[in-house]
Design a protein around this motif. Structure first.
Motif, mmCIF file in Angstrom:
data_model
loop_
_atom_site.group_PDB
_atom_site.id
_atom_site.type_symbol
_atom_site.label_atom_id
_atom_site.label_comp_id
_atom_site.label_asym_id
_atom_site.label_seq_id
_atom_site.Cartn_x
_atom_site.Cartn_y
_atom_site.Cartn_z
ATOM 1 N N ASP A 1 -6.816 -1.777 -1.406
ATOM 2 C CA ASP A 1 -7.648 -2.861 -1.662
ATOM 3 C C ASP A 1 -8.272 -3.647 -0.599
ATOM 4 O O ASP A 1 -8.119 -4.798 -0.674
ATOM 5 C CB ASP A 1 -7.023 -3.576 -2.757
ATOM 6 N N ASN A 2 -8.586 -2.889 0.450
ATOM 7 C CA ASN A 2 -8.980 -3.543 1.585
ATOM 8 C C ASN A 2 -7.931 -4.818 2.145
ATOM 9 O O ASN A 2 -8.254 -5.581 2.886
ATOM 10 C CB ASN A 2 -10.119 -4.499 1.337
ATOM 11 N N GLY A 3 -6.730 -4.438 1.866
ATOM 12 C CA GLY A 3 -5.626 -5.521 2.456
ATOM 13 C C GLY A 3 -5.201 -6.672 1.716
ATOM 14 O O GLY A 3 -4.638 -7.573 2.384
ATOM 15 N N SER B 1 8.114 0.028 3.979
ATOM 16 C CA SER B 1 6.960 -0.342 4.758
ATOM 17 C C SER B 1 5.947 -1.138 3.641
ATOM 18 O O SER B 1 5.934 -0.897 2.351
ATOM 19 C CB SER B 1 6.097 0.957 4.870
ATOM 20 N N LEU B 2 4.988 -2.017 4.312
ATOM 21 C CA LEU B 2 4.028 -2.717 3.362
ATOM 22 C C LEU B 2 2.827 -2.044 3.588
ATOM 23 O O LEU B 2 2.040 -2.298 2.673
ATOM 24 C CB LEU B 2 4.062 -4.167 4.157
ATOM 25 N N THR B 3 2.799 -1.148 4.409
ATOM 26 C CA THR B 3 1.418 -0.236 4.453
ATOM 27 C C THR B 3 1.432 1.092 4.359
ATOM 28 O O THR B 3 0.303 1.685 4.065
ATOM 29 C CB THR B 3 1.020 -0.471 6.257
ATOM 30 N N THR C 1 0.859 -1.128 -0.239
ATOM 31 C CA THR C 1 -0.030 0.022 0.086
ATOM 32 C C THR C 1 0.826 1.030 0.264
ATOM 33 O O THR C 1 1.903 1.294 0.733
ATOM 34 C CB THR C 1 -0.910 -0.177 1.425
ATOM 35 N N ARG C 2 0.551 2.003 -0.907
ATOM 36 C CA ARG C 2 1.305 3.300 -0.964
ATOM 37 C C ARG C 2 0.900 4.466 -0.138
ATOM 38 O O ARG C 2 -0.166 4.554 0.531
ATOM 39 C CB ARG C 2 1.621 4.021 -2.386
ATOM 40 N N ASN C 3 1.719 5.494 0.180
ATOM 41 C CA ASN C 3 1.560 6.299 1.171
ATOM 42 C C ASN C 3 0.195 7.140 0.886
ATOM 43 O O ASN C 3 0.009 8.022 1.688
ATOM 44 C CB ASN C 3 2.841 7.224 1.550
ATOM 45 N N SER D 1 -12.418 -16.795 1.216
ATOM 46 C CA SER D 1 -13.296 -15.951 0.305
ATOM 47 C C SER D 1 -12.266 -14.997 -0.463
ATOM 48 O O SER D 1 -12.973 -13.908 -1.158
ATOM 49 C CB SER D 1 -14.100 -15.110 1.275
ATOM 50 N N GLN D 2 -10.845 -15.160 -0.287
ATOM 51 C CA GLN D 2 -10.045 -14.100 -1.248
ATOM 52 C C GLN D 2 -10.426 -14.402 -2.694
ATOM 53 O O GLN D 2 -10.499 -15.413 -3.070
ATOM 54 C CB GLN D 2 -8.684 -14.728 -0.913
#
Length: 494
Positions: free
Chosen positions: A92-94, A352-354, A84-86, A107-108
Protein backbone atom coordinates in the motif's frame (compact mmCIF):
# COMPACT_ATOMS: atom_id res chain seq x y z
CA UNK A 1 -32.22 -6.91 23.78
CA UNK A 2 -29.28 -5.50 21.87
CA UNK A 3 -31.23 -5.38 18.62
CA UNK A 4 -33.99 -3.16 20.02
CA UNK A 5 -31.98 0.04 20.25
CA UNK A 6 -30.55 -0.25 16.75
CA UNK A 7 -33.96 -0.85 15.22
CA UNK A 8 -35.24 2.35 16.85
CA UNK A 9 -32.22 4.30 15.65
CA UNK A 10 -32.35 2.98 12.09
CA UNK A 11 -36.04 3.73 11.56
CA UNK A 12 -35.67 7.09 13.27
CA UNK A 13 -32.79 8.12 11.04
CA UNK A 14 -35.05 7.76 8.01
CA UNK A 15 -37.56 10.05 9.70
CA UNK A 16 -34.79 12.48 10.55
CA UNK A 17 -33.65 13.04 6.99
CA UNK A 18 -37.21 13.04 5.72
CA UNK A 19 -38.24 15.89 8.00
CA UNK A 20 -35.48 18.40 7.36
CA UNK A 21 -37.81 20.51 5.24
CA UNK A 22 -39.88 21.20 8.37
CA UNK A 23 -37.25 23.75 9.31
CA UNK A 24 -38.31 26.05 6.45
CA UNK A 25 -40.56 28.95 7.41
CA UNK A 26 -42.34 29.87 10.64
CA UNK A 27 -45.03 27.23 10.30
CA UNK A 28 -42.42 24.61 9.42
CA UNK A 29 -40.33 25.59 12.44
CA UNK A 30 -43.33 25.14 14.73
CA UNK A 31 -44.05 21.70 13.28
CA UNK A 32 -40.37 20.79 13.54
CA UNK A 33 -40.24 21.87 17.17
CA UNK A 34 -43.20 19.65 17.96
CA UNK A 35 -41.65 16.70 16.17
CA UNK A 36 -38.31 16.94 17.96
CA UNK A 37 -40.07 17.04 21.31
CA UNK A 38 -41.55 13.60 20.60
CA UNK A 39 -39.83 10.29 21.23
CA UNK A 40 -39.60 9.66 17.48
CA UNK A 41 -38.06 13.07 16.89
CA UNK A 42 -35.58 12.70 19.73
CA UNK A 43 -34.52 9.28 18.47
CA UNK A 44 -34.17 10.67 14.97
CA UNK A 45 -31.86 13.47 16.09
CA UNK A 46 -29.66 11.10 18.11
CA UNK A 47 -29.66 8.34 15.47
CA UNK A 48 -27.73 10.49 13.05
CA UNK A 49 -24.92 10.85 15.60
CA UNK A 50 -24.80 7.25 16.78
CA UNK A 51 -24.58 6.05 13.19
CA UNK A 52 -21.33 8.03 12.99
CA UNK A 53 -20.01 6.49 16.22
CA UNK A 54 -20.49 2.98 14.84
CA UNK A 55 -18.78 3.64 11.55
CA UNK A 56 -18.37 2.09 8.13
CA UNK A 57 -15.81 2.21 5.31
CA UNK A 58 -13.49 5.12 4.52
CA UNK A 59 -12.34 5.67 8.07
CA UNK A 60 -15.74 6.43 9.56
CA UNK A 61 -16.38 5.39 13.16
CA UNK A 62 -14.71 4.12 16.31
CA UNK A 63 -14.26 0.51 15.24
CA UNK A 64 -15.26 0.74 11.61
CA UNK A 65 -13.26 -0.43 8.66
CA UNK A 66 -9.56 0.24 8.48
CA UNK A 67 -7.82 3.53 7.61
CA UNK A 68 -9.45 5.70 10.26
CA UNK A 69 -9.46 6.52 13.98
CA UNK A 70 -8.74 2.97 15.09
CA UNK A 71 -5.66 2.64 12.92
CA UNK A 72 -4.31 6.03 13.93
CA UNK A 73 -4.39 4.91 17.54
CA UNK A 74 -3.21 1.32 17.05
CA UNK A 75 -0.82 1.01 14.10
CA UNK A 76 1.24 3.93 15.44
CA UNK A 77 2.03 1.95 18.62
CA UNK A 78 3.92 -1.14 19.77
CA UNK A 79 0.81 -3.35 20.04
CA UNK A 80 -0.14 -3.56 16.37
CA UNK A 81 1.83 -3.68 13.17
CA UNK A 82 0.76 -4.44 9.60
CA UNK A 83 3.95 -5.48 7.81
CA UNK A 84 4.37 -5.83 4.09
CA UNK A 85 4.34 -9.58 3.37
CA UNK A 86 6.91 -11.32 1.21
CA UNK A 87 4.41 -11.53 -1.66
CA UNK A 88 3.94 -7.73 -1.63
CA UNK A 89 0.67 -7.91 0.30
CA UNK A 90 -0.11 -4.88 2.49
CA UNK A 91 2.54 -2.74 0.84
CA UNK A 92 0.00 0.00 0.00
CA UNK A 93 2.76 2.43 -0.94
CA UNK A 94 4.23 2.15 2.54
CA UNK A 95 1.36 3.77 4.44
CA UNK A 96 1.24 1.07 7.12
CA UNK A 97 5.01 1.24 7.67
CA UNK A 98 4.76 5.02 7.88
CA UNK A 99 2.24 4.70 10.70
CA UNK A 100 4.38 2.28 12.69
CA UNK A 101 7.66 4.13 12.08
CA UNK A 102 6.19 7.64 12.58
CA UNK A 103 6.96 9.06 9.16
CA UNK A 104 3.45 10.12 8.18
CA UNK A 105 2.58 13.47 6.58
CA UNK A 106 -0.46 15.73 6.31
CA UNK A 107 -1.57 13.94 3.16
CA UNK A 108 -1.76 10.53 4.87
CA UNK A 109 -5.11 8.97 4.07
CA UNK A 110 -5.98 7.82 7.61
CA UNK A 111 -5.47 11.32 9.02
CA UNK A 112 -7.75 12.98 6.49
CA UNK A 113 -10.37 10.24 6.87
CA UNK A 114 -10.52 10.64 10.64
CA UNK A 115 -10.52 14.43 10.58
CA UNK A 116 -13.40 14.52 8.09
CA UNK A 117 -15.37 11.91 10.04
CA UNK A 118 -14.99 13.76 13.34
CA UNK A 119 -16.05 17.13 11.92
CA UNK A 120 -19.00 15.56 10.15
CA UNK A 121 -19.94 14.12 13.54
CA UNK A 122 -19.53 17.50 15.25
CA UNK A 123 -21.80 19.07 12.62
CA UNK A 124 -24.48 16.45 13.23
CA UNK A 125 -24.11 16.85 16.98
CA UNK A 126 -24.52 20.62 16.73
CA UNK A 127 -27.67 20.09 14.68
CA UNK A 128 -29.07 17.59 17.18
CA UNK A 129 -28.44 19.92 20.11
CA UNK A 130 -30.10 22.81 18.24
CA UNK A 131 -33.15 20.75 17.28
CA UNK A 132 -33.65 19.22 20.71
CA UNK A 133 -33.12 22.45 22.62
CA UNK A 134 -35.37 24.34 20.21
CA UNK A 135 -38.11 21.77 20.82
CA UNK A 136 -37.60 21.87 24.60
CA UNK A 137 -37.06 18.11 24.44
CA UNK A 138 -36.42 15.90 27.43
CA UNK A 139 -33.38 17.25 29.33
CA UNK A 140 -31.71 13.86 29.48
CA UNK A 141 -31.73 13.53 25.71
CA UNK A 142 -30.32 17.01 25.22
CA UNK A 143 -27.59 16.02 27.67
CA UNK A 144 -26.89 12.91 25.61
CA UNK A 145 -26.41 14.94 22.43
CA UNK A 146 -24.12 17.40 24.19
CA UNK A 147 -21.99 14.62 25.69
CA UNK A 148 -21.69 13.00 22.27
CA UNK A 149 -20.42 16.27 20.83
CA UNK A 150 -17.94 16.53 23.69
CA UNK A 151 -16.74 13.02 22.89
CA UNK A 152 -15.97 13.95 19.29
CA UNK A 153 -14.08 17.05 20.41
CA UNK A 154 -12.17 14.88 22.88
CA UNK A 155 -10.87 12.76 20.00
CA UNK A 156 -10.03 15.83 17.91
CA UNK A 157 -8.20 17.53 20.75
CA UNK A 158 -6.39 14.32 21.66
CA UNK A 159 -5.19 13.72 18.11
CA UNK A 160 -4.46 17.21 16.82
CA UNK A 161 -4.16 19.61 19.76
CA UNK A 162 -5.38 23.06 18.69
CA UNK A 163 -8.29 22.45 16.32
CA UNK A 164 -11.20 24.31 14.71
CA UNK A 165 -14.00 24.66 17.25
CA UNK A 166 -17.65 25.60 16.78
CA UNK A 167 -20.94 24.69 18.46
CA UNK A 168 -23.39 26.22 15.97
CA UNK A 169 -23.63 25.38 12.28
CA UNK A 170 -23.73 28.99 11.12
CA UNK A 171 -20.13 29.38 9.95
CA UNK A 172 -18.45 28.49 6.69
CA UNK A 173 -15.37 26.30 6.93
CA UNK A 174 -12.96 29.20 6.49
CA UNK A 175 -14.59 31.10 9.39
CA UNK A 176 -14.25 28.41 12.07
CA UNK A 177 -11.60 29.54 14.58
CA UNK A 178 -8.70 27.34 15.60
CA UNK A 179 -8.95 27.04 19.38
CA UNK A 180 -6.17 26.13 21.85
CA UNK A 181 -6.20 22.58 23.13
CA UNK A 182 -6.55 23.67 26.76
CA UNK A 183 -9.69 25.68 25.97
CA UNK A 184 -11.29 22.72 24.23
CA UNK A 185 -10.31 20.54 27.21
CA UNK A 186 -12.12 22.97 29.51
CA UNK A 187 -15.17 22.99 27.25
CA UNK A 188 -15.38 19.19 27.28
CA UNK A 189 -15.00 19.03 31.05
CA UNK A 190 -17.74 21.61 31.56
CA UNK A 191 -20.09 19.86 29.13
CA UNK A 192 -19.70 16.62 31.08
CA UNK A 193 -20.04 18.31 34.46
CA UNK A 194 -23.17 20.18 33.31
CA UNK A 195 -24.86 17.17 31.72
CA UNK A 196 -23.70 13.88 33.25
CA UNK A 197 -26.15 13.91 36.14
CA UNK A 198 -29.08 14.29 33.74
CA UNK A 199 -28.19 11.04 31.97
CA UNK A 200 -29.84 7.77 32.98
CA UNK A 201 -28.02 5.27 35.16
CA UNK A 202 -29.60 2.35 33.29
CA UNK A 203 -27.24 -0.24 31.81
CA UNK A 204 -28.29 -2.35 28.84
CA UNK A 205 -31.67 -2.54 27.12
CA UNK A 206 -32.39 0.58 25.11
CA UNK A 207 -29.28 2.19 26.61
CA UNK A 208 -26.93 -0.50 25.32
CA UNK A 209 -24.44 1.33 23.15
CA UNK A 210 -25.50 4.80 24.33
CA UNK A 211 -23.98 7.38 26.63
CA UNK A 212 -25.45 6.92 30.09
CA UNK A 213 -24.23 8.57 33.28
CA UNK A 214 -21.42 6.08 33.75
CA UNK A 215 -20.08 6.45 30.22
CA UNK A 216 -19.96 10.22 30.74
CA UNK A 217 -17.87 9.79 33.88
CA UNK A 218 -15.61 7.28 32.11
CA UNK A 219 -14.93 9.95 29.49
CA UNK A 220 -14.29 12.49 32.24
CA UNK A 221 -11.83 10.15 33.94
CA UNK A 222 -9.97 9.77 30.62
CA UNK A 223 -9.78 13.53 30.23
CA UNK A 224 -8.37 14.04 33.69
CA UNK A 225 -5.94 11.14 33.35
CA UNK A 226 -4.41 12.86 30.30
CA UNK A 227 -4.86 16.45 31.49
CA UNK A 228 -1.13 17.07 31.88
CA UNK A 229 -0.59 16.11 28.23
CA UNK A 230 -3.48 18.32 27.11
CA UNK A 231 -2.99 21.38 29.32
CA UNK A 232 0.36 21.10 31.10
CA UNK A 233 -1.40 20.73 34.47
CA UNK A 234 -2.02 17.31 36.05
CA UNK A 235 -5.50 16.55 37.40
CA UNK A 236 -4.92 13.27 39.23
CA UNK A 237 -7.35 13.87 42.10
CA UNK A 238 -10.10 14.67 39.60
CA UNK A 239 -9.31 11.46 37.68
CA UNK A 240 -9.70 9.54 40.93
CA UNK A 241 -13.00 11.27 41.73
CA UNK A 242 -14.45 10.54 38.28
CA UNK A 243 -13.36 6.92 38.55
CA UNK A 244 -14.90 6.66 42.01
CA UNK A 245 -18.26 7.77 40.64
CA UNK A 246 -18.26 4.59 38.56
CA UNK A 247 -16.60 2.31 41.12
CA UNK A 248 -18.73 3.37 44.09
CA UNK A 249 -22.08 4.02 42.42
CA UNK A 250 -22.20 2.26 39.04
CA UNK A 251 -22.51 -1.33 40.22
CA UNK A 252 -19.98 -2.63 37.67
CA UNK A 253 -17.89 -5.79 38.04
CA UNK A 254 -15.22 -7.60 36.06
CA UNK A 255 -16.69 -10.35 33.89
CA UNK A 256 -15.30 -13.49 35.61
CA UNK A 257 -14.93 -15.67 32.52
CA UNK A 258 -13.90 -13.05 29.97
CA UNK A 259 -10.62 -14.78 29.10
CA UNK A 260 -11.56 -18.40 29.82
CA UNK A 261 -11.88 -19.32 26.13
CA UNK A 262 -9.27 -16.94 24.76
CA UNK A 263 -7.69 -18.42 21.66
CA UNK A 264 -10.65 -20.63 20.80
CA UNK A 265 -13.38 -17.99 20.63
CA UNK A 266 -13.66 -14.21 20.58
CA UNK A 267 -12.96 -12.36 23.83
CA UNK A 268 -15.52 -9.78 22.70
CA UNK A 269 -18.35 -11.29 20.71
CA UNK A 270 -21.78 -10.33 19.48
CA UNK A 271 -23.02 -8.86 22.76
CA UNK A 272 -20.83 -7.26 25.43
CA UNK A 273 -21.44 -7.70 29.13
CA UNK A 274 -23.27 -4.71 30.67
CA UNK A 275 -21.62 -5.42 34.00
CA UNK A 276 -18.16 -4.61 32.67
CA UNK A 277 -18.52 -2.70 29.40
CA UNK A 278 -19.61 0.85 30.17
CA UNK A 279 -19.99 2.02 26.55
CA UNK A 280 -20.19 -0.29 23.55
CA UNK A 281 -20.35 0.20 19.81
CA UNK A 282 -23.15 -1.93 18.39
CA UNK A 283 -22.19 -3.86 15.25
CA UNK A 284 -24.21 -6.23 13.08
CA UNK A 285 -22.53 -7.29 9.86
CA UNK A 286 -25.79 -7.39 7.90
CA UNK A 287 -27.62 -4.33 9.21
CA UNK A 288 -25.03 -2.21 11.05
CA UNK A 289 -21.49 -3.06 9.90
CA UNK A 290 -18.44 -2.67 10.26
CA UNK A 291 -15.92 -4.59 12.43
CA UNK A 292 -12.99 -6.00 10.50
CA UNK A 293 -10.49 -6.26 13.38
CA UNK A 294 -10.59 -10.06 13.59
CA UNK A 295 -10.99 -10.53 9.85
CA UNK A 296 -7.90 -8.42 9.21
CA UNK A 297 -5.55 -10.43 11.42
CA UNK A 298 -6.01 -14.08 10.35
CA UNK A 299 -4.23 -15.74 7.43
CA UNK A 300 -6.61 -16.58 4.57
CA UNK A 301 -6.78 -20.40 4.95
CA UNK A 302 -7.31 -20.00 8.70
CA UNK A 303 -10.33 -17.78 8.14
CA UNK A 304 -11.71 -20.09 5.47
CA UNK A 305 -11.45 -23.09 7.79
CA UNK A 306 -13.17 -21.29 10.66
CA UNK A 307 -15.74 -19.11 8.92
CA UNK A 308 -15.98 -20.18 5.30
CA UNK A 309 -14.46 -17.02 3.85
CA UNK A 310 -10.94 -15.76 3.23
CA UNK A 311 -9.41 -13.43 5.80
CA UNK A 312 -6.81 -10.75 5.16
CA UNK A 313 -3.51 -11.77 6.82
CA UNK A 314 -2.74 -8.23 7.92
CA UNK A 315 -2.52 -7.06 11.52
CA UNK A 316 -0.09 -8.73 13.89
CA UNK A 317 2.31 -7.69 16.67
CA UNK A 318 6.01 -7.86 17.39
CA UNK A 319 7.10 -10.61 19.76
CA UNK A 320 8.35 -8.06 22.31
CA UNK A 321 4.76 -7.15 23.12
CA UNK A 322 3.54 -10.76 23.42
CA UNK A 323 6.46 -11.45 25.74
CA UNK A 324 5.00 -8.95 28.23
CA UNK A 325 2.53 -11.71 29.17
CA UNK A 326 3.58 -14.52 31.53
CA UNK A 327 2.72 -18.03 30.39
CA UNK A 328 0.09 -18.42 33.14
CA UNK A 329 -1.73 -15.25 32.09
CA UNK A 330 -5.05 -16.27 30.52
CA UNK A 331 -4.85 -13.19 28.30
CA UNK A 332 -1.80 -14.57 26.51
CA UNK A 333 -4.04 -17.17 24.89
CA UNK A 334 -5.68 -14.45 22.80
CA UNK A 335 -2.42 -14.36 20.83
CA UNK A 336 -2.66 -17.22 18.37
CA UNK A 337 0.71 -18.95 17.92
CA UNK A 338 1.48 -22.35 16.40
CA UNK A 339 -0.72 -24.74 14.38
CA UNK A 340 -4.23 -23.53 13.53
CA UNK A 341 -7.17 -24.83 11.45
CA UNK A 342 -6.60 -24.56 7.71
CA UNK A 343 -3.02 -25.79 7.88
CA UNK A 344 -1.73 -22.45 9.17
CA UNK A 345 1.16 -22.34 11.64
CA UNK A 346 1.85 -18.91 13.12
CA UNK A 347 5.34 -18.16 14.39
CA UNK A 348 5.77 -15.76 17.30
CA UNK A 349 8.74 -14.06 15.65
CA UNK A 350 8.11 -11.25 13.19
CA UNK A 351 11.40 -10.88 11.32
CA UNK A 352 10.72 -7.97 9.00
CA UNK A 353 8.52 -4.94 8.49
CA UNK A 354 9.12 -4.95 4.72
CA UNK A 355 9.09 -8.65 3.76
CA UNK A 356 7.45 -10.73 6.48
CA UNK A 357 6.66 -14.37 5.88
CA UNK A 358 3.02 -15.27 5.37
CA UNK A 359 2.72 -16.95 8.79
CA UNK A 360 5.01 -14.67 10.76
CA UNK A 361 3.62 -12.92 13.80
CA UNK A 362 1.03 -13.85 16.43
CA UNK A 363 -2.61 -13.15 15.53
CA UNK A 364 -5.18 -11.82 17.97
CA UNK A 365 -8.45 -13.50 18.95
CA UNK A 366 -9.95 -10.63 20.94
CA UNK A 367 -12.36 -9.95 18.07
CA UNK A 368 -12.29 -13.37 16.40
CA UNK A 369 -15.22 -13.03 13.95
CA UNK A 370 -18.69 -13.97 15.18
CA UNK A 371 -21.82 -14.36 13.03
CA UNK A 372 -23.71 -13.04 11.28
CA UNK A 373 -21.02 -12.28 8.71
CA UNK A 374 -20.77 -10.14 5.66
CA UNK A 375 -18.21 -12.54 4.20
CA UNK A 376 -14.79 -10.95 3.99
CA UNK A 377 -16.01 -7.50 4.95
CA UNK A 378 -17.53 -7.50 8.42
CA UNK A 379 -18.15 -9.55 11.50
CA UNK A 380 -20.74 -8.77 14.19
CA UNK A 381 -18.43 -8.25 17.17
CA UNK A 382 -19.48 -5.26 19.25
CA UNK A 383 -16.63 -2.97 20.31
CA UNK A 384 -15.86 -1.79 23.88
CA UNK A 385 -15.18 1.95 24.12
CA UNK A 386 -15.00 2.16 27.92
CA UNK A 387 -14.98 -0.74 30.35
CA UNK A 388 -14.59 -1.29 34.07
CA UNK A 389 -11.07 -2.77 33.93
CA UNK A 390 -9.87 0.48 32.34
CA UNK A 391 -11.51 2.51 35.12
CA UNK A 392 -9.78 0.42 37.82
CA UNK A 393 -6.40 0.88 36.15
CA UNK A 394 -7.09 4.59 35.65
CA UNK A 395 -7.66 5.09 39.38
CA UNK A 396 -4.60 3.01 40.24
CA UNK A 397 -2.36 5.11 37.99
CA UNK A 398 -3.78 8.39 39.28
CA UNK A 399 -3.22 7.25 42.88
CA UNK A 400 0.42 6.42 42.23
CA UNK A 401 1.09 9.62 40.32
CA UNK A 402 -0.51 11.80 43.00
CA UNK A 403 1.21 10.15 45.97
CA UNK A 404 -1.98 8.45 47.08
CA UNK A 405 -2.38 5.01 48.62
CA UNK A 406 -0.08 2.52 46.96
CA UNK A 407 -1.91 -0.30 48.73
CA UNK A 408 -5.23 0.76 47.20
CA UNK A 409 -3.64 1.11 43.78
CA UNK A 410 -2.12 -2.36 44.08
CA UNK A 411 -5.49 -3.81 45.11
CA UNK A 412 -7.12 -2.34 41.99
CA UNK A 413 -4.42 -3.71 39.69
CA UNK A 414 -4.64 -7.10 41.41
CA UNK A 415 -8.37 -7.24 40.66
CA UNK A 416 -7.56 -7.07 36.95
CA UNK A 417 -4.66 -9.52 37.29
CA UNK A 418 -6.65 -12.03 39.32
CA UNK A 419 -9.35 -12.16 36.66
CA UNK A 420 -6.57 -13.15 34.22
CA UNK A 421 -5.54 -16.02 36.53
CA UNK A 422 -2.51 -14.25 37.99
CA UNK A 423 -1.45 -14.02 41.63
CA UNK A 424 -1.30 -10.72 43.49
CA UNK A 425 1.70 -8.57 42.75
CA UNK A 426 4.51 -8.83 45.25
CA UNK A 427 6.28 -5.74 46.53
CA UNK A 428 5.57 -2.11 45.79
CA UNK A 429 3.47 -1.33 42.73
CA UNK A 430 5.27 0.83 40.17
CA UNK A 431 3.98 3.03 37.39
CA UNK A 432 5.77 0.81 34.89
CA UNK A 433 3.73 -2.17 36.10
CA UNK A 434 0.51 -0.19 35.66
CA UNK A 435 1.65 0.73 32.15
CA UNK A 436 2.36 -2.90 31.25
CA UNK A 437 -0.90 -4.03 32.83
CA UNK A 438 -2.84 -1.54 30.72
CA UNK A 439 -1.12 -2.92 27.64
CA UNK A 440 -1.86 -6.55 28.50
CA UNK A 441 -5.49 -5.87 29.42
CA UNK A 442 -6.58 -3.28 26.84
CA UNK A 443 -4.62 -4.47 23.80
CA UNK A 444 -6.25 -3.68 20.44
CA UNK A 445 -9.01 -1.58 22.05
CA UNK A 446 -7.72 1.79 20.84
CA UNK A 447 -6.06 3.10 24.03
CA UNK A 448 -2.38 2.39 23.44
CA UNK A 449 -1.29 5.57 21.63
CA UNK A 450 -2.74 7.73 24.37
CA UNK A 451 -1.12 5.59 27.07
CA UNK A 452 2.28 5.62 25.39
CA UNK A 453 2.22 9.41 25.03
CA UNK A 454 1.30 9.82 28.71
CA UNK A 455 4.08 7.48 29.82
CA UNK A 456 6.67 9.04 27.49
CA UNK A 457 7.28 5.91 25.39
CA UNK A 458 5.44 6.76 22.17
CA UNK A 459 8.38 8.26 20.27
CA UNK A 460 11.04 5.94 21.74
CA UNK A 461 12.87 3.39 19.62
CA UNK A 462 11.38 -0.09 19.36
CA UNK A 463 11.62 -3.04 17.00
CA UNK A 464 11.79 -1.84 13.35
CA UNK A 465 11.44 1.81 14.51
CA UNK A 466 14.10 4.40 15.32
CA UNK A 467 13.42 7.18 17.87
CA UNK A 468 10.95 9.67 16.41
CA UNK A 469 10.49 13.38 16.98
CA UNK A 470 8.12 14.66 19.64
CA UNK A 471 6.11 16.29 16.84
CA UNK A 472 4.51 12.90 16.22
CA UNK A 473 2.64 13.05 19.51
CA UNK A 474 0.18 15.10 17.45
CA UNK A 475 -1.07 14.36 13.97
CA UNK A 476 -0.69 16.99 11.26
CA UNK A 477 -3.74 18.95 10.21
CA UNK A 478 -4.72 17.41 6.87
CA UNK A 479 -3.53 19.22 3.77
CA UNK A 480 -7.08 19.56 2.47
CA UNK A 481 -8.23 21.22 5.71
CA UNK A 482 -5.43 23.78 5.42
CA UNK A 483 -6.48 24.58 1.87
CA UNK A 484 -10.12 24.99 2.88
CA UNK A 485 -9.34 27.20 5.87
CA UNK A 486 -6.23 29.33 5.29
CA UNK A 487 -6.41 30.71 8.85
CA UNK A 488 -5.40 27.34 10.32
CA UNK A 489 -1.85 26.91 11.55
CA UNK A 490 -0.19 23.56 10.97
CA UNK A 491 1.11 21.69 14.02
CA UNK A 492 4.82 22.43 14.58
CA UNK A 493 7.30 20.33 12.67
CA UNK A 494 5.03 19.29 9.79
Amino acid sequence: MKKIFYTIMLSSSVAFFGCTDLEEGTYGQQVGDKFYATEAGINAALASIYNEVRGDWNGKGIAGADRGWYDLNETSTDEMVIPTRNDGGWNDNGIWRAMYQHTWTGSQEFIGNTWNWLYRSVFKSNLAVELLEGANADRARIAEARILRAYFYYMLMDGWGDVPFYTQNNLTVDQIPQTPRAEIFNFIVKEIQDNAEFLPETKGGQFYGRFNKWAAYALLAKLYLNAEVYTGTPRWSEAIAASDKIINQGGFTLTPNLYNNAGTSAVFGDRLDDQEVILAVYVDALSAPRNIIGIRTLQAPHGTALFGFSTWNGATVHQDFVNKYSDNDKRKKQWLIGPQPGGVNYSLTLSSLTSAGQSEGARNAKFLPVPPFEPGNSSSNDFPVFRYADVLLTKAEALLRSGGSEATARELVNMVRNRAGLDDLEGTLTLNEVYDERGRELVWEGHRRQDMIRFGTFTAARAFKAPSSSIYRLFPIPSEALRNNPTLKQNPGY
